[in-house]
Design an enzyme around this catalytic site. Sequence first.
Site, PDB file in Angstrom:
ATOM      1  N   TYR A   1       4.740  37.399  86.729  1.00 24.48           N
ATOM      2  CA  TYR A   1       5.354  36.705  87.587  1.00 24.48           C
ATOM      3  C   TYR A   1       5.476  37.252  89.141  1.00 24.48           C
ATOM      4  O   TYR A   1       5.469  38.394  89.190  1.00 24.48           O
ATOM      5  CB  TYR A   1       7.086  36.704  87.133  1.00 24.48           C
ATOM      6  CG  TYR A   1       7.141  36.032  85.937  1.00 24.48           C
ATOM      7  CD1 TYR A   1       7.522  34.486  85.737  1.00 24.48           C
ATOM      8  CD2 TYR A   1       6.739  36.707  84.569  1.00 24.48           C
ATOM      9  CE1 TYR A   1       7.433  33.964  84.836  1.00 24.48           C
ATOM     10  CE2 TYR A   1       6.842  35.884  83.442  1.00 24.48           C
ATOM     11  CZ  TYR A   1       7.369  34.481  83.472  1.00 24.48           C
ATOM     12  OH  TYR A   1       7.258  33.798  82.248  1.00 24.48           O
TER      13      TYR A   1
ATOM     14  N   ARG B 182      12.002  35.703  85.536  1.00 26.10           N
ATOM     15  CA  ARG B 182      12.015  36.735  84.155  1.00 26.10           C
ATOM     16  C   ARG B 182      12.043  38.191  84.572  1.00 26.10           C
ATOM     17  O   ARG B 182      10.819  38.941  84.642  1.00 26.10           O
ATOM     18  CB  ARG B 182      10.675  36.549  83.393  1.00 26.10           C
ATOM     19  CG  ARG B 182      10.654  35.299  82.422  1.00 26.10           C
ATOM     20  CD  ARG B 182      11.740  35.109  81.574  1.00 26.10           C
ATOM     21  NE  ARG B 182      11.756  36.420  80.594  1.00 26.10           N
ATOM     22  CZ  ARG B 182      10.955  36.371  79.366  1.00 26.10           C
ATOM     23  NH1 ARG B 182      10.525  35.288  78.943  1.00 26.10           N
ATOM     24  NH2 ARG B 182      11.305  37.434  78.607  1.00 26.10           N
TER      25      ARG B 182
END
Length: 125
Positions: A108, A116
Amino acid sequence: MFVRGIRGATTVESNEEGQILAATLELLEKIVRENEVKPDEISSVFITVTKELTATFPARAIRQMPGWDLVPLMCSIEIDVDNSLPKCIRLMVLANTTKRQDEMRHVYLKGAQVLRPDIVKLTNP
């Protein structure tokens, strides 16, 4: 050998072709590097973008990478959920590997780290 899904997401500042292609490429390259997979070990890649990213197909960035011309790619629009993260590109890479599910490294980047934080903390100590 198992087929494992590797998730990833990133964001761009604006709906510009160059930004979308560069962000997609950066994300895929990090997923591949972190998980030590090669194009011939990839079953397919699913790419979604939020509704405001219309300047180009993100798959174009992947098609330009050496060895990726035979990997099946699919682009689609993300479900439009109220208050979801805007200008977001998500990848789901399906890879053939001997690694366990808990050994897969999901990636990410940029503004997508808020999606997340648990995974970001594990992969970026």
